[in-house]
Scaffold this motif. Structure first.
Motif, PDB file in Angstrom:
ATOM      1  N   ARG A 172       2.270 -10.464  13.216  1.00 11.99           N
ATOM      2  CA  ARG A 172       1.282  -9.338  13.530  1.00 11.99           C
ATOM      3  C   ARG A 172       1.492  -8.184  12.479  1.00 11.99           C
ATOM      4  NH1 ARG A 172      -0.657  -9.146  19.063  1.00 11.99           N
ATOM      5  NH2 ARG A 172       0.207 -10.697  20.120  1.00 11.99           N
ATOM      6  N   TRP A 173       2.490  -8.470  11.722  1.00 13.18           N
ATOM      7  CA  TRP A 173       2.704  -7.412  10.372  1.00 13.18           C
ATOM      8  C   TRP A 173       1.675  -7.808   9.379  1.00 13.18           C
ATOM      9  CZ3 TRP A 173       4.608  -2.794  10.512  1.00 13.18           C
ATOM     10  CH2 TRP A 173       4.589  -2.001   9.377  1.00 13.18           C
ATOM     11  N   THR A 174       0.617  -7.097   9.028  1.00 14.88           N
ATOM     12  CA  THR A 174      -0.082  -7.424   8.097  1.00 14.88           C
ATOM     13  C   THR A 174      -0.050  -6.159   6.834  1.00 14.88           C
ATOM     14  OG1 THR A 174      -1.943  -6.384   8.972  1.00 14.88           O
ATOM     15  CG2 THR A 174      -1.708  -8.630   9.549  1.00 14.88           C
ATOM     16  N   LEU A 175      -1.022  -6.526   5.840  1.00 13.34           N
ATOM     17  CA  LEU A 175      -0.967  -5.326   4.807  1.00 13.34           C
ATOM     18  C   LEU A 175      -1.792  -4.193   5.330  1.00 13.34           C
ATOM     19  CD1 LEU A 175      -0.567  -4.398   1.972  1.00 13.34           C
ATOM     20  CD2 LEU A 175      -2.727  -5.657   1.339  1.00 13.34           C
ATOM     21  N   GLU A 176      -2.829  -4.626   6.181  1.00 15.87           N
ATOM     22  CA  GLU A 176      -3.455  -3.420   6.943  1.00 15.87           C
ATOM     23  C   GLU A 176      -2.541  -2.691   7.676  1.00 15.87           C
ATOM     24  OE1 GLU A 176      -6.120  -6.196   5.015  1.00 15.87           O
ATOM     25  OE2 GLU A 176      -4.441  -6.727   6.623  1.00 15.87           O
ATOM     26  N   VAL A 177      -1.841  -3.450   8.396  1.00 17.89           N
ATOM     27  CA  VAL A 177      -0.924  -2.577   9.373  1.00 17.89           C
ATOM     28  C   VAL A 177      -0.108  -1.540   8.636  1.00 17.89           C
ATOM     29  CG1 VAL A 177       0.911  -2.731  11.034  1.00 17.89           C
ATOM     30  CG2 VAL A 177      -1.106  -4.139  11.171  1.00 17.89           C
ATOM     31  N   GLU A 178       0.665  -2.227   7.627  1.00 18.81           N
ATOM     32  CA  GLU A 178       1.464  -1.476   6.659  1.00 18.81           C
ATOM     33  C   GLU A 178       0.822  -0.286   5.880  1.00 18.81           C
ATOM     34  OE1 GLU A 178       4.671  -2.344   3.054  1.00 18.81           O
ATOM     35  OE2 GLU A 178       3.862  -3.753   4.237  1.00 18.81           O
ATOM     36  N   GLU A 179      -0.476  -0.547   5.581  1.00 21.39           N
ATOM     37  CA  GLU A 179      -1.021   0.654   4.873  1.00 21.39           C
ATOM     38  C   GLU A 179      -1.456   1.695   6.058  1.00 21.39           C
ATOM     39  OE1 GLU A 179      -4.354  -1.218   2.989  1.00 21.39           O
ATOM     40  OE2 GLU A 179      -3.293  -1.794   1.279  1.00 21.39           O
ATOM     41  N   ALA A 180      -1.748   1.337   7.092  1.00 24.24           N
ATOM     42  CA  ALA A 180      -1.754   2.292   8.220  1.00 24.24           C
ATOM     43  C   ALA A 180      -0.528   2.993   8.536  1.00 24.24           C
ATOM     44  CB  ALA A 180      -2.309   1.569   9.383  1.00 24.24           C
ATOM     45  N   TRP A 181       0.437   2.519   8.797  1.00 20.48           N
ATOM     46  CA  TRP A 181       1.709   3.114   9.037  1.00 20.48           C
ATOM     47  C   TRP A 181       2.231   4.347   7.887  1.00 20.48           C
ATOM     48  CZ3 TRP A 181       4.017   4.383  13.357  1.00 20.48           C
ATOM     49  CH2 TRP A 181       3.868   3.508  14.470  1.00 20.48           C
ATOM     50  N   GLU A 182       1.855   3.636   6.687  1.00 21.84           N
ATOM     51  CA  GLU A 182       2.358   4.470   5.675  1.00 21.84           C
ATOM     52  C   GLU A 182       1.406   5.764   5.389  1.00 21.84           C
ATOM     53  OE1 GLU A 182       3.649   0.982   1.969  1.00 21.84           O
ATOM     54  OE2 GLU A 182       1.492   1.798   2.423  1.00 21.84           O
ATOM     55  N   GLY A 183       0.193   5.584   5.634  1.00 21.98           N
ATOM     56  CA  GLY A 183      -0.754   6.661   5.811  1.00 21.98           C
ATOM     57  C   GLY A 183      -0.265   7.792   7.001  1.00 21.98           C
ATOM     58  N   LEU A 184       0.098   7.324   8.065  1.00 22.46           N
ATOM     59  CA  LEU A 184       0.421   8.057   9.074  1.00 22.46           C
ATOM     60  C   LEU A 184       1.977   8.972   8.589  1.00 22.46           C
ATOM     61  CD1 LEU A 184       0.644   9.363  11.799  1.00 22.46           C
ATOM     62  CD2 LEU A 184       1.709   7.181  12.541  1.00 22.46           C
ATOM     63  N   PHE A 185       2.818   8.107   8.091  1.00 23.83           N
ATOM     64  CA  PHE A 185       4.083   8.892   7.728  1.00 23.83           C
ATOM     65  C   PHE A 185       3.873   9.865   6.249  1.00 23.83           C
ATOM     66  CE2 PHE A 185       6.250   5.702  10.466  1.00 23.83           C
ATOM     67  CZ  PHE A 185       7.315   6.308  10.644  1.00 23.83           C
ATOM     68  N   ALA A 186       2.990   9.620   5.502  1.00 21.10           N
ATOM     69  CA  ALA A 186       2.706  10.344   4.521  1.00 21.10           C
ATOM     70  C   ALA A 186       1.918  11.798   5.070  1.00 21.10           C
ATOM     71  CB  ALA A 186       1.711   9.619   3.533  1.00 21.10           C
ATOM     72  N   HIS A 187       1.290  11.495   6.228  1.00 27.67           N
ATOM     73  CA  HIS A 187       0.545  12.682   6.625  1.00 27.67           C
ATOM     74  C   HIS A 187       1.735  13.575   7.492  1.00 27.67           C
ATOM     75  CE1 HIS A 187      -2.695  14.898   8.313  1.00 27.67           C
ATOM     76  NE2 HIS A 187      -2.317  14.835   9.613  1.00 27.67           N
ATOM     77  N   ILE A 188       2.326  12.978   8.176  1.00 26.09           N
ATOM     78  CA  ILE A 188       3.459  13.548   8.855  1.00 26.09           C
ATOM     79  C   ILE A 188       4.490  14.281   7.889  1.00 26.09           C
ATOM     80  CG2 ILE A 188       5.713  13.154  10.155  1.00 26.09           C
ATOM     81  CD1 ILE A 188       4.226  11.007  11.716  1.00 26.09           C
ATOM     82  N   THR A 189       4.897  13.588   7.007  1.00 24.31           N
ATOM     83  CA  THR A 189       5.790  14.308   5.873  1.00 24.31           C
ATOM     84  C   THR A 189       5.231  15.371   5.390  1.00 24.31           C
ATOM     85  OG1 THR A 189       6.850  12.045   5.302  1.00 24.31           O
ATOM     86  CG2 THR A 189       7.049  13.783   3.528  1.00 24.31           C
TER      87      THR A 189
END
Length: 226
Positions: A172-189
């Motif tokens: 279930r882990w895909t490049l799209e999922v990874e990019e979404a989580w990266e975007g969330l953590f970048a926003h939170i940071t």
């Protein structure tokens, strides 16, 4: 000091022929560093907004991860201390523990891992309420100033979280999922950094307004810590 802003939502100065542009005019968009930081943070936060599809990917993957959040929290922090041992300086309870196996069994580390997972859970729940997500992450940044946990460490947590959860999501882990989580953590940071700097500026202003009181507090703090 200051900075020259380009590409931001700031109205540019009208074009002036090169022969008429003086040295003074060429620096007309140079602004104080504090204003620059605020503008850059606002732009970064805006550019990191998640699409509806990305929000859905995060929510769906989080539902799978929820049953393993305790394990994810431990794995995440062990990886963090392995790759960036200097991060332990921000954790008084773990600072002197070099044995990773001992860390894995630490009740305090498990508790802290669960607190971080709880924060992520709250962030996921607020994906459709961006004002509440901003408040949540900014407040966390302010609290990290009190704990003397500087922003330079924040970016590592998202990276280690992503590495830790990949095995749990499997196919279930895909490049799209990874990019979404990266975007969330970048926003939170970005928002945590904003909160930390706000708390830091507030502390500096209090010290400047009451230098004698600040000195007394510092001495008392030292005495109480012995």
């Amino acid at each position: 000091m200051g900075c020259a802003l380009s590409g931001l939502d700031i109205e540019p100065a009208k074009a002036v022929p090169d022969e008429r542009r003086s040295a003074e005019e060429s620096t007309s968009r140079w602004i104080p560093e504090e204003e620059c930081t605020t503008a850059l943070q606002a732009t970064a936060a805006k550019s990191l907004q998640l699409s509806e599809a990305q929000k859905q990917l995060i929510q769906e993957s989080w539902r799978i991860l929820q049953q393993d959040i305790a394990r994810v929290g431990i794995i995440m922090f062990i990886r963090l201390f392995e790759t960036h041992p200097e991060c332990k300086d921000a954790f008084f309870l773990f600072r002197e523990i070099d044995d990773l196996q001992e860390l894995k069994m630490s009740k305090q580390l498990q508790a802290h891992g669960l607190r971080v997972m709880s924060f992520i859970e709250k962030s996921v729940a607020r994906l459709t309420q961006e004002d509440k997500l901003e408040q949540l992450a900014t407040d966390l940044g302010r609290s990290h100033f009190k704990y003397s946990a500087p922003p330079k460490y924040y970016q590592y947590v998202g990276v280690q979280f992503i590495d830790a959860v990949k095995p749990f999501l499997k196919e279930r882990w895909t490049l799209e999922v990874e990019e979404a989580w990266e975007g969330l953590f970048a926003h939170i940071t970005t928002l945590m950094n904003k909160g930390y700097q706000e708390a830091e500026r507030g502390s500096d202003m209090k010290k400047s307004a009451n230098p004698e009181k600040a000195d007394t507090f510092s001495i008392g703090s030292i005495q109480n810590s012995v």
